[in-house]
Every structure is written in structure tokens, then in C-alpha cells.
Design a protein around this motif. Structure first.
Motif, PDB file in Angstrom:
ATOM      1  N   GLY A   1     -33.627  24.600  -3.845  1.00  0.00           N
ATOM      2  CA  GLY A   1     -34.379  24.646  -5.093  1.00  0.00           C
ATOM      3  C   GLY A   1     -34.148  23.443  -5.986  1.00  0.00           C
ATOM      4  N   LEU A   2     -33.128  22.669  -5.693  1.00  0.00           N
ATOM      5  CA  LEU A   2     -32.808  21.490  -6.502  1.00  0.00           C
ATOM      6  C   LEU A   2     -33.220  20.198  -5.805  1.00  0.00           C
ATOM      7  CD1 LEU A   2     -29.248  22.449  -7.817  1.00  0.00           C
ATOM      8  CD2 LEU A   2     -31.402  22.558  -9.053  1.00  0.00           C
ATOM      9  N   ARG A   3     -34.157  20.274  -4.865  1.00  0.00           N
ATOM     10  CA  ARG A   3     -34.549  19.083  -4.128  1.00  0.00           C
ATOM     11  C   ARG A   3     -35.100  18.005  -5.057  1.00  0.00           C
ATOM     12  NH1 ARG A   3     -38.752  19.695   0.718  1.00  0.00           N
ATOM     13  NH2 ARG A   3     -36.987  20.901   1.524  1.00  0.00           N
ATOM     14  N   GLY A   4     -35.970  18.375  -5.969  1.00  0.00           N
ATOM     15  CA  GLY A   4     -36.535  17.388  -6.886  1.00  0.00           C
ATOM     16  C   GLY A   4     -35.485  16.782  -7.795  1.00  0.00           C
ATOM     17  N   GLN A   5     -34.583  17.612  -8.316  1.00  0.00           N
ATOM     18  CA  GLN A   5     -33.524  17.107  -9.191  1.00  0.00           C
ATOM     19  C   GLN A   5     -32.553  16.210  -8.424  1.00  0.00           C
ATOM     20  OE1 GLN A   5     -34.611  20.242  -9.167  1.00  0.00           O
ATOM     21  NE2 GLN A   5     -35.482  20.374 -11.215  1.00  0.00           N
ATOM     22  N   LEU A   6     -32.287  16.537  -7.162  1.00  0.00           N
ATOM     23  CA  LEU A   6     -31.426  15.685  -6.346  1.00  0.00           C
ATOM     24  C   LEU A   6     -32.046  14.307  -6.135  1.00  0.00           C
ATOM     25  CD1 LEU A   6     -30.067  18.157  -3.638  1.00  0.00           C
ATOM     26  CD2 LEU A   6     -28.690  16.757  -5.179  1.00  0.00           C
ATOM     27  N   ALA A   7     -33.354  14.297  -5.910  1.00  0.00           N
ATOM     28  CA  ALA A   7     -34.044  13.010  -5.719  1.00  0.00           C
ATOM     29  C   ALA A   7     -33.947  12.157  -6.985  1.00  0.00           C
ATOM     30  CB  ALA A   7     -35.501  13.254  -5.340  1.00  0.00           C
ATOM     31  N   VAL A   8     -34.136  12.776  -8.139  1.00  0.00           N
ATOM     32  CA  VAL A   8     -34.041  12.031  -9.402  1.00  0.00           C
ATOM     33  C   VAL A   8     -32.620  11.525  -9.618  1.00  0.00           C
ATOM     34  CG1 VAL A   8     -34.209  12.229 -11.907  1.00  0.00           C
ATOM     35  CG2 VAL A   8     -35.952  13.273 -10.460  1.00  0.00           C
ATOM     36  N   ALA A   9     -31.633  12.389  -9.387  1.00  0.00           N
ATOM     37  CA  ALA A   9     -30.242  11.989  -9.597  1.00  0.00           C
ATOM     38  C   ALA A   9     -29.842  10.868  -8.645  1.00  0.00           C
ATOM     39  CB  ALA A   9     -29.328  13.196  -9.413  1.00  0.00           C
ATOM     40  N   LEU A  10     -30.223  10.973  -7.375  1.00  0.00           N
ATOM     41  CA  LEU A  10     -29.884   9.924  -6.413  1.00  0.00           C
ATOM     42  C   LEU A  10     -30.535   8.590  -6.788  1.00  0.00           C
ATOM     43  CD1 LEU A  10     -30.082  11.790  -2.982  1.00  0.00           C
ATOM     44  CD2 LEU A  10     -28.080  10.603  -3.907  1.00  0.00           C
TER      45      LEU A  10
ATOM     46  N   ILE B   1     -36.036   7.660  -0.987  1.00  0.00           N
ATOM     47  CA  ILE B   1     -35.577   8.940  -1.533  1.00  0.00           C
ATOM     48  C   ILE B   1     -36.765   9.827  -1.895  1.00  0.00           C
ATOM     49  CG2 ILE B   1     -34.369  10.018  -3.469  1.00  0.00           C
ATOM     50  CD1 ILE B   1     -32.485   7.635  -3.501  1.00  0.00           C
ATOM     51  N   THR B   2     -37.800   9.248  -2.475  1.00  0.00           N
ATOM     52  CA  THR B   2     -38.987  10.020  -2.845  1.00  0.00           C
ATOM     53  C   THR B   2     -39.665  10.596  -1.599  1.00  0.00           C
ATOM     54  OG1 THR B   2     -39.304   8.627  -4.792  1.00  0.00           O
ATOM     55  CG2 THR B   2     -41.175   9.953  -4.074  1.00  0.00           C
ATOM     56  N   ARG B   3     -39.831   9.781  -0.569  1.00  0.00           N
ATOM     57  CA  ARG B   3     -40.503  10.260   0.649  1.00  0.00           C
ATOM     58  C   ARG B   3     -39.695  11.366   1.319  1.00  0.00           C
ATOM     59  NH1 ARG B   3     -44.360   6.707   2.724  1.00  0.00           N
ATOM     60  NH2 ARG B   3     -45.572   5.952   0.929  1.00  0.00           N
ATOM     61  N   VAL B   4     -38.374  11.197   1.374  1.00  0.00           N
ATOM     62  CA  VAL B   4     -37.539  12.223   2.011  1.00  0.00           C
ATOM     63  C   VAL B   4     -37.574  13.521   1.216  1.00  0.00           C
ATOM     64  CG1 VAL B   4     -35.166  12.831   2.623  1.00  0.00           C
ATOM     65  CG2 VAL B   4     -36.030  10.541   3.136  1.00  0.00           C
ATOM     66  N   SER B   5     -37.552  13.431  -0.106  1.00  0.00           N
ATOM     67  CA  SER B   5     -37.538  14.641  -0.929  1.00  0.00           C
ATOM     68  C   SER B   5     -38.872  15.379  -0.867  1.00  0.00           C
ATOM     69  CB  SER B   5     -37.219  14.286  -2.377  1.00  0.00           C
ATOM     70  OG  SER B   5     -38.243  13.484  -2.951  1.00  0.00           O
ATOM     71  N   GLU B   6     -39.963  14.689  -0.545  1.00  0.00           N
ATOM     72  CA  GLU B   6     -41.265  15.329  -0.490  1.00  0.00           C
ATOM     73  C   GLU B   6     -41.562  16.004   0.839  1.00  0.00           C
ATOM     74  OE1 GLU B   6     -43.979  12.236  -1.461  1.00  0.00           O
ATOM     75  OE2 GLU B   6     -43.651  12.394  -3.634  1.00  0.00           O
ATOM     76  N   ARG B   7     -40.700  15.798   1.822  1.00  0.00           N
ATOM     77  CA  ARG B   7     -40.920  16.428   3.124  1.00  0.00           C
ATOM     78  C   ARG B   7     -40.649  17.931   3.036  1.00  0.00           C
ATOM     79  NH1 ARG B   7     -37.993  12.278   7.417  1.00  0.00           N
ATOM     80  NH2 ARG B   7     -39.396  10.507   7.084  1.00  0.00           N
ATOM     81  N   ASP B   8     -41.406  18.704   3.793  1.00  0.00           N
ATOM     82  CA  ASP B   8     -41.209  20.150   3.814  1.00  0.00           C
ATOM     83  C   ASP B   8     -39.982  20.492   4.667  1.00  0.00           C
ATOM     84  OD1 ASP B   8     -43.438  20.520   2.311  1.00  0.00           O
ATOM     85  OD2 ASP B   8     -44.772  20.727   4.033  1.00  0.00           O
TER      86      ASP B   8
END
Length: 300
Positions: free
Chosen positions: A220-229, A293-300
Motif C-alpha cells: 500500500g505504500l508503493r507510491g510513497q516509497l517511490a517518492v521517498a527513494l 523508480i517511477t517505471r518500477v513503482s507503476e508496474r502491477d
């Protein structure tokens, strides 16, 4: 006597004028962005292909500045220093932030808002103030060494920012302290938006706290992890003020970063072309990291 224009044409003219005025106001921010960002960027790329001291005539050298940056052992060592800083500025704060967010979300107590504010405080402090404070803490007669002496650990005392081995980790711990609060608050905000039904379903399936964290909270924190990274890694790549105020890249070159090397090349040893090449390489590297990081976080 001239014939007046039709009524329809007279009504259409003000609308066209209004439309052009609206387009002009819309293009104004783009023009300012191009003037402030794009023009200096293009000039930096142009300078990177020349040998220039910033005053005299310039000389075309092609890719020589880039080759120098990648082959010079001192400049190349800045990449290994950045990798160490990434561990302290990004990986460690994110791990601590996830752990703190998980614990705080499971055990909500009064006063948690004050607790989060205290840890987020470094984000609103200027880097210069933080650097000066920790420079005093790490001093030979500073609070850290005094505390070690009070505990009878005199053998552990040292000049932390003047030690070839400990200077870089000491700077990294400052970055951990600065970015930890940001990561924690970001993850708490993200965890608060996760539906409670998912946690209830996980508990019905017999999931414990650890399995619940990896099955519900972390996805559930995938988007927040991408921003933090993205923000913490790029911050470690661009670290300048913290290093410059505390160590100037020393002792020797043990804490030299690309940003400090860029500054020295541009102002201390006037090599504007080399400085521009360093800036272009680091800018491209930051852009590539953000895209990956953006592309990896957007993967299902």
C-alpha cells in the motif's frame, strides 16, 4: 463613405482578442521556465565541450571533459562516496521510517502528532544550521566525545570529521537524521489511507504483525516509497552544503562528492568546461534514477 462591417464580425473580434490574451498569459510561465531553466541547461551542455577558465578564450575539446571526469581517479572516487551516502541518506532512513510508521500505526497513543513533528523538524531547518550544529557535535571537544569520555570509552573518541575512515559515515549519519523524519511522516500519511478492511482480512487469515506489514502495509505504500527513494537518492547525489561546511571534501578527498568537485572545478581551479560536464552527468544520472523508480513503482 465606407460600409461598416457586419454585426457578426464586430461581435467576433473581441472574442479573438480575449483568446490571444489568454494564450499570452498561458505562455508566460513557459517563457519564464525556458529563461530560468532551459537556457542555462543548454549553455551548460555547450560549455561542457570546451576548455574554458571563465575569463579568457575557450577552446573546443569535444568529449575530453567527460573522459576526464570518468577516468580521473579522484573524480571517479566521488561515485563510491555517493554510494555510501545513498545508504545513509536513502536506504537507512526509509527502513527506519517504515519501521516507525508500522509501530505508530499499530499502537496509536496521545501525543503522536508532537512525536512526528519533532522528527520532521530537520526538514524545516536550513542545511547550513544543521551542518554547523553537527560540526560542533563532532568536534574533538564536542558533546559526542565528552559523552564517550564520561562513559569511560576514551578509546573510542576521535576527530570524527578529520578521520579518513569515519568522516564519510559521520556525514552520512547527519543525512540519516535529516531525512528520517520526512520518510516517517510520508509513510504514516500513506498508511493512514490504506483501507482497514485489508488489515481485518489479513488478521482473519491468521496473519501476524510481520506478515501483515509485508502483505498489506508495504504494497500500500508503493507510491510513497517511490517518492521517498527519488527524493532521498537525488538529495545524496546533490549533497554540497553539508559537505562543504563540515569537511570541504576532506580529509584529503575522503568526503569529496560530485557537487563539491563541481564547485572546486568551477571556482577554485577555473575549469568551467569540466564543471559543466560534471553537472551534466549528474543531472542525467538523477533523471535516469527518477525515471527508473517511477517505471518500477507503476508496474502491477
Amino acid at each position: 463613405m465606407p460600409t461598416p462591417p457586419p454585426v457578426a464580425m464586430r461581435r467576433r473580434a473581441p472574442r479573438r482578442r480575449t483568446r490571444w490574451i489568454g494564450l499570452g498569459f498561458a505562455a508566460l510561465p513557459l517563457g519564464i521556465y525556458a529563461l530560468v531553466v532551459l537556457v542555462p541547461l543548454v549553455q551548460s551542455i555547450q560549455y561542457s565541450f570546451f576548455a574554458w577558465d571563465g575569463v579568457g578564450p575557450s577552446k573546443w575539446v569535444g568529449l575530453k571533459n567527460y573522459v576526464t571526469f570518468l577516468n580521473d581517479p579522484v573524480l571517479r572516487s566521488t561515485f563510491s562516496h555517493v554510494l555510501v551516502l545513498i545508504c545513509f541518506f536513502s536506504l537507512l532512513p526509509i527502513a527506519l521510517g517504515l519501521l516507525s510508521a508500522a509501530l505508530l500505526m499499530r499502537a496509536k497513543q496521545p501525543g503522536m502528532a508532537v512525536f512526528r513533528w519533532i522528527f520532521f523538524l530537520p526538514q524545516v531547518m536550513t542545511s547550513v544550521v544543521i551542518a554547523l550544529v553537527f560540526k560542533r557535535i563532532y568536534a574533538p571537544d564536542g558533546p559526542l566525545n565528552e559523552a564517550l569520555r564520561a562513559l569511560g570509552l576514551d578509546a573510542l573518541t576521535r576527530t570524527w570529521l578529520g578521520d579518513f575512515t569515519w568522516a564519510l559515515p559521520s556525514l552520512g549519519l547527519i543525512g540519516t537524521w535529516v531525512t528520517f523524519g520526512f520518510c516517517m511522516v510520508l509513510f504514516i500519511a500513506g498508511a493512514s489511507s490504506i483501507p482497514t478492511e485489508l488489515y481485518e482480512a489479513a488478521r482473519v487469515d491468521g496473519a501476524g504483525p510481520v506478515r501483515e506489514f509485508f502483505a498489506v502495509t508495504l504494497p500500500g505504500l508503493r507510491g510513497q516509497l517511490a517518492v521517498a527513494l527519488t527524493l532521498t537518492i537525488t538529495a545524496s547525489l546533490r549533497t554540497f552544503d553539508l559537505v562543504w561546511i563540515t569537511t570541504h571534501g576532506g580529509p584529503g578527498t575522503s568526503t569529496l562528492t560530485p557537487a563539491v568537485a563541481l564547485y572546486k572545478a568551477a571556482f577554485q581551479n577555473p575549469q568551467v568546461g569540466l564543471a559543466a560536464a560534471i553537472g551534466v552527468v549528474m543531472g542525467v544520472l538523477c533523471l535516469v534514477i527518477a525515471i527508473v523508480i517511477t517505471r518500477v513503482s507503476e508496474r502491477d
